[in-house]
Design a protein around this motif. Structure first.
Motif, mmCIF file in Angstrom:
data_model
loop_
_atom_site.group_PDB
_atom_site.id
_atom_site.type_symbol
_atom_site.label_atom_id
_atom_site.label_comp_id
_atom_site.label_asym_id
_atom_site.label_seq_id
_atom_site.Cartn_x
_atom_site.Cartn_y
_atom_site.Cartn_z
ATOM 1 N N SER A 139 0.805 -1.236 0.000
ATOM 2 C CA SER A 139 0.000 0.000 0.000
ATOM 3 C C SER A 139 0.833 1.278 0.000
ATOM 4 C CB SER A 139 -0.933 0.018 1.210
ATOM 5 O OG SER A 139 -1.836 -1.049 1.155
ATOM 6 N N ARG A 140 1.926 1.263 0.731
ATOM 7 C CA ARG A 140 2.749 2.477 0.858
ATOM 8 C C ARG A 140 3.370 2.926 -0.455
ATOM 9 N NH1 ARG A 140 6.805 -0.278 4.624
ATOM 10 N NH2 ARG A 140 5.975 -1.953 3.341
ATOM 11 N N ARG A 141 3.406 2.027 -1.430
ATOM 12 C CA ARG A 141 4.054 2.363 -2.694
ATOM 13 C C ARG A 141 3.055 2.662 -3.807
ATOM 14 N NH1 ARG A 141 9.512 1.027 -1.961
ATOM 15 N NH2 ARG A 141 9.803 0.952 0.282
ATOM 16 N N ALA A 142 1.789 2.865 -3.434
ATOM 17 C CA ALA A 142 0.761 3.142 -4.442
ATOM 18 C C ALA A 142 -0.127 4.277 -3.951
ATOM 19 C CB ALA A 142 -0.092 1.895 -4.670
ATOM 20 N N HIS A 143 -0.752 4.960 -4.854
ATOM 21 C CA HIS A 143 -1.758 5.973 -4.523
ATOM 22 C C HIS A 143 -2.720 5.407 -3.472
ATOM 23 C CE1 HIS A 143 -5.665 7.968 -5.094
ATOM 24 N NE2 HIS A 143 -4.965 9.040 -5.434
ATOM 25 N N GLU A 144 -3.161 6.237 -2.567
ATOM 26 C CA GLU A 144 -3.901 5.756 -1.394
ATOM 27 C C GLU A 144 -5.183 5.004 -1.729
ATOM 28 O OE1 GLU A 144 -3.467 8.855 -2.383
ATOM 29 O OE2 GLU A 144 -5.171 10.161 -1.911
ATOM 30 N N SER A 179 -5.816 3.690 -5.005
ATOM 31 C CA SER A 179 -5.318 2.618 -5.865
ATOM 32 C C SER A 179 -4.830 1.446 -5.018
ATOM 33 C CB SER A 179 -4.190 3.194 -6.732
ATOM 34 O OG SER A 179 -3.311 2.208 -7.156
ATOM 35 N N ALA A 180 -4.226 1.741 -3.881
ATOM 36 C CA ALA A 180 -3.698 0.688 -2.999
ATOM 37 C C ALA A 180 -4.788 -0.294 -2.584
ATOM 38 C CB ALA A 180 -3.065 1.319 -1.761
ATOM 39 N N THR A 218 2.836 -2.140 -8.395
ATOM 40 C CA THR A 218 3.253 -1.423 -9.610
ATOM 41 C C THR A 218 3.177 -2.328 -10.834
ATOM 42 O OG1 THR A 218 5.566 -1.980 -9.224
ATOM 43 C CG2 THR A 218 4.806 0.125 -8.342
ATOM 44 N N SER A 262 1.856 6.662 0.800
ATOM 45 C CA SER A 262 1.049 6.430 -0.404
ATOM 46 C C SER A 262 0.973 7.700 -1.235
ATOM 47 C CB SER A 262 -0.368 5.996 -0.033
ATOM 48 O OG SER A 262 -0.379 4.685 0.430
ATOM 49 N N ASN A 285 4.737 8.978 -2.314
ATOM 50 C CA ASN A 285 5.373 8.089 -3.289
ATOM 51 C C ASN A 285 4.700 8.178 -4.652
ATOM 52 O OD1 ASN A 285 7.622 6.859 -2.097
ATOM 53 N ND2 ASN A 285 6.344 5.418 -0.959
ATOM 54 N N HIS A 286 3.384 8.259 -4.636
ATOM 55 C CA HIS A 286 2.664 8.335 -5.910
ATOM 56 C C HIS A 286 2.889 9.677 -6.588
ATOM 57 C CE1 HIS A 286 -0.853 9.278 -8.454
ATOM 58 N NE2 HIS A 286 -0.728 8.018 -8.813
ATOM 59 N N HIS A 317 -5.468 4.086 -12.348
ATOM 60 C CA HIS A 317 -6.602 3.920 -11.433
ATOM 61 C C HIS A 317 -7.444 5.205 -11.429
ATOM 62 C CE1 HIS A 317 -8.521 4.266 -7.462
ATOM 63 N NE2 HIS A 317 -8.603 2.948 -7.486
ATOM 64 N N THR A 323 6.643 4.486 -8.650
ATOM 65 C CA THR A 323 6.627 4.883 -7.241
ATOM 66 C C THR A 323 7.978 5.487 -6.915
ATOM 67 O OG1 THR A 323 6.315 4.141 -4.952
ATOM 68 C CG2 THR A 323 7.317 2.569 -6.468
#
Lengths: 420, 420
Positions: free
Chosen positions: A140-145, A147-148, A296, B111, B114-115, B144, B302
Motif C-alpha cells: 500500500s505504501r508504494r501506491a496511490h492511497e 489505488s492501494a 506497480t 502512499s 510516493n505516488h 486507477h 513509485t
C-alpha cells in the motif's frame, strides 16, 4: 465531442464500443481481467451532480449540460468475467448504446480495467512462482492511497492469501494479515541501548505466541534466539526483511529447528517480485510478503487496454491510418481446449454470425451478459468466484504460458471475418 | 504493533519519524516532492469512524479500538515544500509526536508522497524535454480512476499546461484541455462509408474554428485538407496520433502553410515519453499530448520513499542489519548554491545543532513548518506556488542534472554527524 455530436444529432446513433488490448505488456504470456466488479459498481454511481456540472457549464453549451445532468447509462454490456484470462484482441467488453452514453464511459471503464488487470496479471505470476506457498500483499505504501485498496483486491483475485491493507479488508472482505515493523522494535530503546526482547515480549503479550516477530532489526541470529527465548518454541513465525533471503531462510530454519521451534514459519519480504519468489523456491520459506512489485504491476503498471468504437448503426467502423488498425464490428469470443482442459486457441468472431466450428476441440464461450438496459444483470461473480475462475484458468494454460520469461501469448487469437 | 505498544506503555514515547528516499529511482538525477498539499488535506480528515472500527474490533482489544476511535494526530510536521527538489537521503518529512500517533500515518503519508512524487518527477523530465512547448496530460485511462486525478495534479505541478481530466479541473483547478477522439470521426459513417468532413463540420459548428481537429483517422494528408476546407485557414489546431510523428509533423506543417493555415498548431500524441518528446525537438510540433508514460511515472511508478523511526525520547535509533541502514536522529537540511544560483550540495545535519558552515556558498534552508499540534500551519503553498518553486528548482540544477540518461544524483548529499 459530446457537444458536437448532440448538436448534429449523431450522438443518438446506436454504437458498439469494445475494450481490448492490442498486445500483452512486457512480453507477458497471458492477461487477467481485473476490476470488472468494481467497474459495474462505479457504473451504477456514474452521474453528474451539481459540483461536476458547475465545472463543465463554464465551457459547454446548455444543451450538453442538461444532457449530462440527466445522464444515466441505459445500454447493454457483455464481456469477459472478472478473473478470466485474456489475450491480444480478446473483446474484453462490448458496450452498446447511443454514441453519447457509451463514449462517456471510456475513462471510467479503462481506468478501472487497466489498473486492476495490470495488478492481477503481475500478482498471478507471483502466485505461480510461489508454487503453493502463502503470499501477503504489503504494497500500500508504494501506491496511490485509493489505488492501494484496489491493488489489494486485485492481488487477492489473483490468488494472494491476504493483505496488510485494512481498508481492503473492510471494503472487499480480503483477508487481513500483517507483521510488525522495524519501528516497533526500535521504539524499545532507552539510554542503555536497544531492547529487542522487550519489543518481542510486548508483542507476544498482546497477540499471543502465534504472532510473527520481525527478527532482522539488529542481528538476525540474535533476533531469532531472542524471539524463541521470549515466545517459546510455539512461536507462530519470524519475518526476515533484509539480507540474502535464501541464505538467511536456510540458516534461520536450522536455528529454529535446533531450538525446537520446528513449526515456526519463516516469512520473507523486501523487494520481492515473481523472479525472486521463484528463486527462493528451494529454500525453507513459508510465506512471502510482497510490496512494491505487485502494486506497480512488476514492470507493467497498466494493462494498456483501449476502448474503441467498432460499430455504428450496424456498420463496422475502424481507424485506417498507420499502425493502430482496429477490427470493426461487434464481436463474440470463445476459447478452444483439448479434452485434457489445456487451451489451444482464442477465437474472435462477428456477433450474430454462427459460432465457428471448434474442429473437435471443446469450445467455451467467453462473453457473458453484464448490463441490460443500464441495469447490472443479477448473478455477477463474487470476488471469490472470480478468484476461483482465475485459478482454473491458470491450470488450463499450456505449460509455456506459465513461464516467467518474456515471450509470445500462451495461445494465439484467431479472428474470423464477417464474410465467413 | 499499536495494540502491543499501548499495552506496554511504549506507545506514548515521543518519537520522530522521517520520510526519505534511499535512492532516486531508475537512474534519475533528481526527485520532485509531490503530494504534500494532498497529504496535509488527508491528514486533517484521517479518523476512524464506525465502519472502520467495526472491522478492526474483530481482532483488536478494546483499549486499542477506543484509542483509534479518538484518534487525531496532535503532533508536529516539518518538511520539504511541495515542488522542492530532493536527493537521496533528503529528510523530506519529519513527523514528531507519540509513537502511536505517528506510526499510524505511515501508509497515508507514503502512499500520497510516493505516488505524486513519482508522477511529478517523470513529468518534470518531460517538461524539460519539451523545451517550452505545451504539454497536455491525457493519461487518465491508463491509471486507477482516483490516482488519475492526482496524476493530473502532479503533472501540472511539474509544469504541464493542462489536463484532459475534468475532475482534476474541478478538484484542483488544473486548466482543462482536450481534443476529440477517433470514435467521434468514426461515428460519422453511413452506408456510403466514412464522412470525415461531416465530423469536422460538427466539431467546428459546436466549438468554433479555434478547435483542434484529429486528422489521422483515415489518411493524414486528406484529413488535413478536409480540416482546412471545413474550418478555413484560421483553424486552431490539428492532432496527429499515429505514424512517425516527426515525419508527419514536418509534412503537415508544410501542407498547412501551403493552405494558408500558417497559425494552425500541430498537436502530437501517441505513446510519447520524455525521450520521444526530446527526439521531436527539431520538428514543428506545438503541443504534446502525453498519456501512459506520465501517469505511470515513465518507468518509475513509485518514488520508493520510506518512513522510518529515527528518534525515541531524544535517543537516535536505527536499524542495523545488512543493506538497509538508516541514519538515526531528527534532522534538518539545507542546500548550498553558487552565486549564480546553481546548486552544489545538499547538507543534512542534526536538528538542534548549529547550521554547518556554508563555506562561502549560499545556504537555503529546506524544511518548513507544516503542522503544529496537529493543525496545518497557515500559509502552505498553493499548487501554483509549488509549480513555480519547481520551475525555479529545475533552473538551479547543474546542467548534468537535466540529462535524460541514467546517472548519479545531480548534487551529492552530505550527512553531518551529531558529534560534529
Amino acid at each position: 465531442m459530446l457537444s458536437a455530436a448532440l448538436a448534429d444529432g449523431s450522438a443518438h446513433r446506436r454504437c458498439t464500443f469494445e475494450a481490448f488490448a492490442r498486445r500483452l505488456p512486457d512480453g507477458r504470456r497471458y492477461g487477467v481481467v481485473g476490476g470488472t466488479g468494481r467497474m459495474l459498481d462505479a457504473l451504477e454511481r456514474f452521474r453528474f451532480g451539481d459540483p461536476e456540472l458547475a465545472v463543465v457549464s463554464k465551457f459547454l453549451d446548455e444543451r450538453t449540460v442538461t444532457w449530462l445532468s440527466e445522464y444515466r447509462f441505459s445500454g447493454d454490456i457483455d464481456g469477459y468475467r472478472e478473473g478470466e484470462l485474456y489475450f491480444p484482441g480478446s473483446p474484453i467488453l462490448s458496450v452498446r448504446g447511443t454514441f453519447a452514453e457509451c463514449v462517456l464511459l471510456e475513462t471510467l471503464i479503462l481506468s478501472i480495467l487497466n489498473h486492476d488487470s495490470a495488478i492481477a496479471a503481475a500478482a498471478a505470476r507471483m502466485v505461480s512462482a510461489a508454487a503453493g506457498r502463502k503470499l501477503i500483499e504489503m504494497g500500500s505504501r508504494r501506491a496511490h492511497e485509493d489505488s492501494a485498496v484496489a491493488c489489494s483486491r486485485a492481488a487477492y483475485l489473483a490468488g494472494f492469501d491476504a493483505t496488510s491493507n485494512l481498508e481492503a479488508v473492510r471494503r472487499y472482505g480480503v483477508p487481513g494479515a500483517g507483521t510488525s515493523a522495524h519501528s516497533y522494535t526500535l521504539l524499545h530503546t532507552d539510554a542503555d541501548g536497544p531492547d529487542e526482547a522487550a519489543a518481542f515480549r510486548g508483542q507476544v503479550a498482546a497477540l499471543g505466541v502465534g504472532t510473527t516477530l520481525l527478527v532482522d532489526t539488529y542481528d538476525i541470529t540474535e533476533g531469532v534466539k531472542t524471539a524463541i527465548a521470549v515466545a517459546g518454541p510455539e512461536l507462530g513465525g519470524v519475518r526476515i526483511d533484509s539480507g540474502d533471503l535464501g541464505v538467511w531462510a536456510r540458516q534461520v530454519r536450522d536455528q529454529l529447528d535446533d531450538l525446537g521451534a520446528t513449526k515456526t514459519k519463516i516469512v520473507v519480504s523486501g523487494d520481492l517480485d515473481e523472479y525472486s519468489i521463484a528463486a527462493l523456491r528451494a529454500e525453507p520459506v513459508d510465506t512471502y510478503g510482497v510490496g512494491t512489485s505487485v502494486v506497480t504491476g512488476s514492470g507493467a503498471p497498466t494493462a494498456g487496454m483501449v476502448y474503441k468504437l467498432v460499430e455504428v448503426e450496424g456498420i463496422p467502423v475502424e481507424k485506417r491510418s498507420s499502425n493502430k488498425a482496429s477490427r470493426g464490428g461487434t464481436k463474440c469470443a470463445m476459447r478452444l481446449a483439448r479434452a485434457t482442459g489445456t487451451i489451444v486457441e482464442e477465437v474472435v468472431y462477428p456477433a450474430g454470425s454462427a459460432e465457428p466450428d471448434p474442429g473437435g476441440l471443446t469450445a467455451q464461450p467467453l462473453m457473458v451478459p453484464m448490463v441490460r438496459g443500464g441495469v447490472t444483470e443479477p448473478g455477477q461473480p463474487t470476488l471469490t468466484q472470480s478468484r476461483d475462475l482465475l485459478a482454473h484458468g491458470l491450470v488450463s494454460l499450456p505449460w509455456e504460458g506459465l513461464k516467467l520469461s518474456r515471450g509470445e501469448a500462451a495461445v494465439p487469437t484467431r479472428f474470423v471475418g464477417r464474410d465467413r
